[in-house]
Design a protein around this motif. Sequence first.
Motif, PDB file in Angstrom:
ATOM      1  N   TRP A  80       0.828  -1.199   0.000  1.00  0.00           N
ATOM      2  CA  TRP A  80       0.000   0.000   0.000  1.00  0.00           C
ATOM      3  C   TRP A  80       0.866   1.254   0.000  1.00  0.00           C
ATOM      4  O   TRP A  80       0.485   2.281  -0.554  1.00  0.00           O
ATOM      5  CB  TRP A  80      -0.982  -0.014   1.167  1.00  0.00           C
ATOM      6  N   CYS A  81       2.070   1.167   0.600  1.00  0.00           N
ATOM      7  CA  CYS A  81       3.032   2.271   0.526  1.00  0.00           C
ATOM      8  C   CYS A  81       3.464   2.465  -0.922  1.00  0.00           C
ATOM      9  O   CYS A  81       3.551   3.596  -1.411  1.00  0.00           O
ATOM     10  CB  CYS A  81       4.256   1.989   1.399  1.00  0.00           C
ATOM     11  N   ALA A  82       3.720   1.357  -1.602  1.00  0.00           N
ATOM     12  CA  ALA A  82       4.129   1.415  -3.014  1.00  0.00           C
ATOM     13  C   ALA A  82       3.010   2.014  -3.870  1.00  0.00           C
ATOM     14  O   ALA A  82       3.273   2.791  -4.792  1.00  0.00           O
ATOM     15  CB  ALA A  82       4.506   0.026  -3.513  1.00  0.00           C
ATOM     16  N   ARG A  83       1.775   1.674  -3.558  1.00  0.00           N
ATOM     17  CA  ARG A  83       0.649   2.233  -4.314  1.00  0.00           C
ATOM     18  C   ARG A  83       0.549   3.742  -4.080  1.00  0.00           C
ATOM     19  O   ARG A  83       0.327   4.516  -5.009  1.00  0.00           O
ATOM     20  CB  ARG A  83      -0.640   1.529  -3.920  1.00  0.00           C
ATOM     21  N   ASP A 133       3.047   5.640  -3.339  1.00  0.00           N
ATOM     22  CA  ASP A 133       4.193   6.191  -4.073  1.00  0.00           C
ATOM     23  C   ASP A 133       3.869   6.376  -5.550  1.00  0.00           C
ATOM     24  O   ASP A 133       4.318   7.342  -6.170  1.00  0.00           O
ATOM     25  CB  ASP A 133       5.423   5.293  -3.924  1.00  0.00           C
ATOM     26  N   ALA A 134       3.101   5.477  -6.111  1.00  0.00           N
ATOM     27  CA  ALA A 134       2.754   5.568  -7.535  1.00  0.00           C
ATOM     28  C   ALA A 134       1.652   6.595  -7.787  1.00  0.00           C
ATOM     29  O   ALA A 134       1.681   7.305  -8.796  1.00  0.00           O
ATOM     30  CB  ALA A 134       2.317   4.195  -8.049  1.00  0.00           C
ATOM     31  N   GLU A 135       0.677   6.688  -6.891  1.00  0.00           N
ATOM     32  CA  GLU A 135      -0.509   7.505  -7.146  1.00  0.00           C
ATOM     33  C   GLU A 135      -0.455   8.926  -6.586  1.00  0.00           C
ATOM     34  O   GLU A 135      -1.052   9.837  -7.166  1.00  0.00           O
ATOM     35  CB  GLU A 135      -1.751   6.804  -6.590  1.00  0.00           C
ATOM     36  N   PRO A 193       4.334  11.524  -6.320  1.00  0.00           N
ATOM     37  CA  PRO A 193       4.903  12.436  -7.317  1.00  0.00           C
ATOM     38  C   PRO A 193       4.208  13.808  -7.354  1.00  0.00           C
ATOM     39  O   PRO A 193       4.853  14.825  -7.598  1.00  0.00           O
ATOM     40  CB  PRO A 193       4.715  11.705  -8.642  1.00  0.00           C
ATOM     41  N   ASN A 245      -6.486   7.051  -4.090  1.00  0.00           N
ATOM     42  CA  ASN A 245      -6.224   8.489  -4.078  1.00  0.00           C
ATOM     43  C   ASN A 245      -7.440   9.344  -3.732  1.00  0.00           C
ATOM     44  O   ASN A 245      -7.314  10.366  -3.089  1.00  0.00           O
ATOM     45  CB  ASN A 245      -5.559   8.932  -5.381  1.00  0.00           C
TER      46      ASN A 245
END
Length: 121
Positions: free
Chosen positions: A37-40, A42-44, A47, A103
């Motif tokens: 969920w941290c990676a998600r 990071d992607a959503e 940035p 998000n």
Amino acid sequence: MNLGKLASLSLGAALSVVSWQAPAAELVMLEQPGCVWCARFDAEIAPAWPKTEEGRRAPLRRVDITQGWPPDLAEIAKERFTPTFVLVHDGKEIGRIRGYVGNEFFWYRVGELIALLPAVP
């Protein structure tokens, strides 16, 4: 170099250090290696975060919960669930969001938290 010039340089250096301040508010992201969920997040979200009003108001700070707890967060309750987002203002917790489910929900919840910060002069 004469002493007057050296004293002037030292005073200038001291003033530049004094004038710098950490942000009054920050969004602390508690994370750990392997957190999907941290990676998600990071992607959503990550940035775009610094480009948003929320991100300018409360810059993102990451804390790996598998490492030592930062001394400046001693007053903030530790968490085992990641990601957890803790809005901190002047060293005090304003609120937290446990988990990341997308998000749309994140922006809604973080907006609620940011609204609790004191008005910017």
